[in-house]
Design a protein around this motif. Structure first.
Motif: not given
Length: 260
Positions: A222-230, A237-242
């Protein structure tokens, strides 16, 4: 001695079930076929969960998918190809339609995202290269802060927009990877040439964009988990993904129109 109906159905291949259903019209056989493909529905739903995660749950999507599967069993001609290929596009279309019905993307967010997509496309058509964030912001007379805020809010719209591109592209067949594995977008496309174009598009992106795509689509985070990883914020994260998804759309739109 002939085995009982239940045992016989369990032992039949899907191809045999289709033949028997077309011959007898037994509704129990139709639902047996549909139930065998619930994993396919789940796989597709997880690949594009960003389209529906704001308004419904995975279980609800699977239930809706069963209805699509049952209808597809009635309409499918086994002599004209594989059922997985036939139904995958319809399942994705069902999810996109549900998102449209919910109207979950605010109008202002949609408009800003569309402006950015249009600007990226226009700059790409002129230079043949994906524009940088600074170039897009300058082209739209936006500050970097305004641009970044718009991109952070555009992730869901970008996913839906990308899905609609392929939903409307009937010349391309889409199918989830075998075995129910959730993979990044290009691995769901059967056409080798199209796969290569997508792969090259992704490889041309920034490392952070490639990582977000991989963690989101391949690792199913999920986005919040990706935020933790990175070690960055969820909006980032949402910005990069979009941005990554919009870049894919720009390249694929040009390719599907014959400009690539």
């Amino acid at each position: 001695m002939r085995p009982g109906p239940e045992k016989r159905v369990e032992e039949m291949t899907t191809e045999e079930l289709f033949a028997e259903y077309k011959s007898t019209g037994d509704k129990a056989l139709k639902w047996e076929i549909a139930m065998r493909y619930t994993g396919l529905v789940k796989s597709i739903a997880l690949q594009i969960r960003g389209v529906f995660c704001s308004f419904t749950q995975l279980d609800d999507i699977i239930n809706e998918g069963l209805i699509v599967l049952a209808d597809a069993v009635d309409k499918f001609d086994p002599e004209k190809g594989r059922f997985e290929m036939y139904v995958a596009k319809r399942i994705r279309g069902m999810i996109v339609d549900l998102a449209r019905q919910q109207d979950w993307v605010p109008r202002t967010v949609r408009q800003r995202a569309q402006r950015i997509e249009k600007a990226m496309t226009e700059l790409y058509n002129v230079t043949g290269k994906l524009p940088s964030d600074a170039q897009v912001a300058e082209y739209l007379n936006m500050t970097m802060e305004e641009y970044q805020e718009a991109m952070a809010n555009a992730s869901l719209h970008s996913i839906l927009s990308f899905e609609e591109l392929f939903e409307n592209g009937d010349q391309w067949a889409m199918e989830p990877a075998a075995g129910g594995s959730e993979e990044i977008p290009e691995q769901a496309l059967m056409n080798q040439e199209l796969t290569q174009v997508l792969a090259e598009a992704i490889s041309s992106m920034k490392e952070s964009e490639q990582l977000v795509l991989s963690l989101y689509y391949e690792q199913n985070l999920k986005m919040k988990d990706i935020a933790t990883v990175m070690d960055i914020t969820p909006p980032r994260v949402s910005q990069i993904h979009a941005r990554a998804v919009q870049k894919l759309k720009v390249i694929m739109e040009a390719y599907l129109k014959g400009d690539g």
